[in-house]
Design an enzyme around this catalytic site. Structure first.
Site, PDB file in Angstrom:
ATOM      1  N   CYS A   1       0.847  -1.197   0.000  1.00  0.00           N
ATOM      2  CA  CYS A   1       0.000   0.000   0.000  1.00  0.00           C
ATOM      3  C   CYS A   1       0.875   1.237   0.000  1.00  0.00           C
ATOM      4  O   CYS A   1       2.106   1.162   0.077  1.00  0.00           O
ATOM      5  CB  CYS A   1      -0.927   0.010   1.201  1.00  0.00           C
ATOM      6  SG  CYS A   1      -0.044   0.194   2.778  1.00  0.00           S
TER       7      CYS A   1
ATOM      8  N   CYS B   1       3.452   1.721   2.733  1.00  0.00           N
ATOM      9  CA  CYS B   1       4.741   1.065   2.503  1.00  0.00           C
ATOM     10  C   CYS B   1       5.662   1.964   1.681  1.00  0.00           C
ATOM     11  O   CYS B   1       6.871   2.056   1.938  1.00  0.00           O
ATOM     12  CB  CYS B   1       4.543  -0.264   1.774  1.00  0.00           C
ATOM     13  SG  CYS B   1       3.490  -1.449   2.622  1.00  0.00           S
TER      14      CYS B   1
ATOM     15  N   ASP C   1       8.383  24.632 -34.007  1.00  0.00           N
ATOM     16  CA  ASP C   1       9.474  24.913 -34.930  1.00  0.00           C
ATOM     17  C   ASP C   1       9.000  24.596 -36.343  1.00  0.00           C
ATOM     18  O   ASP C   1       8.013  23.874 -36.529  1.00  0.00           O
ATOM     19  CB  ASP C   1      10.682  24.051 -34.563  1.00  0.00           C
ATOM     20  CG  ASP C   1      11.816  24.182 -35.558  1.00  0.00           C
ATOM     21  OD1 ASP C   1      12.185  25.316 -35.892  1.00  0.00           O
ATOM     22  OD2 ASP C   1      12.306  23.134 -36.012  1.00  0.00           O
TER      23      ASP C   1
END
Length: 783
Positions: free
Chosen positions: A28, A31, A449
């Site tokens: 989870c 952790c 560009d």
């Protein structure tokens, strides 16, 4: 920010290294926070941990051994191994490991489900219809439940114990505590209290009593395992693109040395080696064709279905397939420096980075589990003080523990971002980090560009005018003969046009390059000069004026019969050349406008050329004639106006602007400098992928917001209901699993994002240079 400043900063950070660690045992977001905190306590170490990929990207000083990082993670209660650059075998091993873990998880889920169904049916029947009870029916329930709450739930218990040894908690702590509490209370009730009065009807379903808590424990285990299984499948699905890219490499390569062929592992190939590519083989590294001709299938890299013809001097990319010919290639980039390896690394980095949203979720989740345990204790004490007794108090306390498991919270962001990264890779969009997706959604201005981005970047002859009614083909053939001695882009365009027209290009003698003017040579006894047009073009003045107004580059061809004459000779004709607009550019700009984005053309080319391209593409704002520093200044000016700017380019002169913009987007055919400076790389030479990028980013962030809304809203709404005793622990477990399943399912919908762009993968022909005069524009300047 200039290129020099980027280089200086990189040199200043040479003592900082980066490593990826595979983390085992995380369940989870709590952790995640724990691992990051433990690593962050080391001097100079910064870590970003991703739950979905189970990986940690760690920046650390060169003085800190990697073993120290690994040991720190292990002391925190998790497994850790260093991830090294992926070879084919590594990718295969990883896939096998994922499949093995998935099979084990599926086995536990299947066993739990098979035992839970009769267990639930039996318990429900015994509760609703007491007359059906038979002797020792409770022990049948125990026999069905123990394999589930013991063996099937063992991963939860193991992780919870590991966390307890380290004084921490996680989602598995909640699951294990709920299962153990329900099981222990049920067994205790059977041992010491005998058969308790059992409610009937819906009261029995909503408020189970006595040993019926065993099916609650089994049900929670089954639902959580089911949620974990679907999460694991989602992670494997999202990682398939990266694994398929890695398999484009080759294990061995045939190196040519001293006139002999020698097969060696591809890892031993070095820059400067010459290697052989037979028909049907994959090219082992990026390089240049040293000998031979072949058609190269680049579809795996670019998505283009039409093979590209290559010959001596042409560049080739590792991972593509040579067909219909034999090539000898001079290696220029090998190993981790190849384009394929950089793409794989970009995807891996994207899957291990975390967004600002996910970092917030991790911080919330790190305190979520202790708070939930506190609420469960308060619930238990509250019901006991209210006179409910242990049986009545334990059910809501267990329900609080179960319903609050933050599976959905921990998965809300990473699963969506992982799926989006994989979807982007399918479309030819390589995102270097999750921050890029977040920024893309906020972009309102796209600066483009011109050369190589909106145009093909290749000069093409688009029109010819001949003086005095002369022969058009003869003029082209003579011009091409002279240009065969030059390497200029204009010369290449003239030669290519003559060859494509099937003209007889004669040899040139006494070739002389005229810097800034053109070139001169003797063709069939006549002196031919190809270069700048004269100020007075005579009868061809109308053509010259019209072409220059259209933004074309004009080249004059002069011919004189007397080699001793120092004059250029008579004007024999004019050639109009241009850099064609990409076929996809107008459609891409139209899609950007439809998405509410404002396009700007920013180029160092002349104003006439820029406006010609802008007109062809539907762009109204044009900034022309700017140098690289000018591009940076204009991007900053837009940002100062409050705009969020994306810069799209492909050249070295775009690198500083790409780094300055909020989002840098490089086209895949660009230079290495541009590709490194960009946040997003468009691999396909099709600008329609650009609006698809924006749509994918918007869909991703919408999905993340939906996931978080559900995850937070679910816990906020469900915990009080559980504390009030209105939620059966069994239903709580089912609801918790459904919550995670909905988050994962919602994220997987991103696999269909920008669905209109799927046609790009379905056989769109490679773009061909335009030949219509109105769709072209000149090179930056004539010679």
């Amino acid at each position: 920010m200039s290129i020099d400043s980027v280089t200086d900063r990189a040199e200043a950070e040479t003592d900082v290294r980066t490593v990826e660690l595979q983390i085992d045992g995380m369940t989870c977001a709590a952790c995640v926070g724990r691992v990051e905190r433990k690593l962050g306590k080391l001097d100079g170490v910064r870590a970003s941990v991703n739950l979905a990929t189970e990986r940690a990207t760690v920046e650390y000083p060169a003085s800190t051994p990697v073993d120290t990082l690994v040991e720190t993670v292990r002391k925190a209660g998790y497994g850790a191994t260093e991830l090294r650059p992926a070879a084919d075998s590594d990718v295969s091993d990883s896939a096998v490991a994922d499949d093995t873990a998935l099979r084990r998880l599926r086995t536990r889920m299947a066993v739990a489900l098979i035992l839970f169904v009769p267990l639930a049916d039996l318990s429900l029947a015994m509760s609703l219809v007491p007359s059906l009870r038979f002797p020792y029916w409770q022990w049948v329930v125990v026999a069905l439940a123990l394999p589930v709450v013991g063996w099937a739930a063992w991963p939860f218990h193991r992780t919870a114990v590991t966390n307890l040894r380290h004084g921490t908690t996680s989602m598995d702590t909640l699951v294990s505590l709920g299962v153990v509490s329900a099981s222990a209370w049920s067994l205790g009730a059977m041992a010491f209290e005998g058969d308790r009065p059992v409610l009937t009807g819906w009261d029995a379903v909503l408020h189970p009593s006595g040993p019926l808590y065993l099916e609650v424990a089994a049900g929670v285990t089954t639902f959580v395992l089911a949620g974990r299984y679907f999460e694991a499948r989602a992670r494997r699905t999202a990682g398939r693109v990266m694994r398929s890219l890695a398999t484009l490499g080759t294990d061995e390569v045939t190196v040519l040395a001293g006139g002999t062929e020698r097969t060696v592992p591809v890892g031993r190939l070095r820059v400067g080696d010459r290697f052989l590519v037979r028909p049907g083989e994959r090219i082992a590294a990026d390089g240049v064709v040293d000998d031979g001709r072949a058609a190269v299938d680049t579809s795996a890299m670019t998505g283009e279905p039409v093979p590209v013809e290559v010959g001596t001097g042409d560049p080739v990319t590792g991972g593509t397939i040579a067909s219909g010919g034999r090539l000898v290639v001079l290696a220029q980039q090998v190993g981790a420096d190849t384009r394929l390896a950089r793409m794989i690394a970009a995807v891996e980095r994207a899957q291990t980075e975390k967004s600002a949203t996910q970092r917030l979720v991790d911080r919330v989740s790190s305190v979520f589990v202790p708070v939930v345990l506190g609420l469960a204790v308060l619930t238990l004490l509250g019901w006991l003080l209210g006179g409910a007794g242990w049986a009545g108090a334990l059910a809501p306390a267990i329900a609080v523990v179960i319903i609050a498991c933050p599976c959905a919270l921990g998965l809300a962001t990473p699963t969506a971002l992982m799926v989006a990264t994989g979807r982007g890779a399918e479309l030819g969009i390589f995102v270097k980090g999750y921050r890029a997706l977040e920024t893309t959604r906020a972009v309102d201005t796209v600066v483009l560009d011109k050369t190589g981005t909106l145009t093909t970047g290749r000069m093409t002859v688009v029109d010819v005018a001949v003086a005095g009614g002369g022969d058009r083909d003869a003029l082209l053939a003579r011009a091409a003969a002279v240009e065969s001695g030059s390497e200029h882009a204009i010369a290449e365009a003239v030669r290519a046009h003559a060859v494509a027209a099937g003209l007889d290009v004669r040899p040139v003698a006494d070739f002389v390059a005229l810097p800034g003017l053109g070139a001169r040579g003797v063709v069939d006894g006549d002196v031919v000069t190809v270069g700048r047009p004269p100020e007075d073009a005579g009868a061809l003045a109308g053509h010259l004026r019209r072409w220059e107004e259209a933004g074309h580059t004009v080249v004059a061809v002069h011919v004189r019969a007397d080699p001793a004459d120092r004059d250029h000779g008579d004007l024999a004709g004019l050639l109009a050349l241009a850099d064609p607009v990409k076929d996809s550019a107008p459609d891409a700009v139209a899609e950007l406008l439809a998405a509410g984005l404002h396009p700007v053309l920013l180029t160092g080319d002349r104003a006439a050329a820029a406006h010609a391209v802008a007109s062809a593409c539907g762009i109204t704002e044009v900034v022309a004639g700017v140098l690289p520093d000018g591009k940076v200044a204009h991007v900053r000016a837009l940002q100062e106006q409050g705009r969020t700017v994306a810069m799209v380019g492909d050249g070295v002169n775009d690198a500083a602007a790409l780094a300055t913009a909020d989002l840098g987007v490089a086209v895949g055919s660009g230079t290495d400098v541009a590709l490194e400076a960009a946040d997003v790389v468009l691999v396909r030479d099709d600008l329609r992928v650009l609006p698809a990028t924006v749509e994918l980013a918007r869909a991703t962030m919408t999905t993340i917001r939906g996931n978080l809304w559900w995850a937070f809203g679910y816990n906020v709404a469900a915990i009080p209901v559980a504390m009030a005793g209105l939620l059966n622990p069994l239903l709580a477990g089912a609801a918790m699993a459904v919550s995670s399943f909905l988050v994962v399912t919602n994220s997987l919908r991103l696999r269909k994002a920008a669905g209109w762009a799927d046609e790009l993968l379905g056989g769109v022909p490679a773009e061909q240079p335009a030949t219509v005069a109105g769709d072209v524009t000149p090179s930056p300047s004539p010679r």
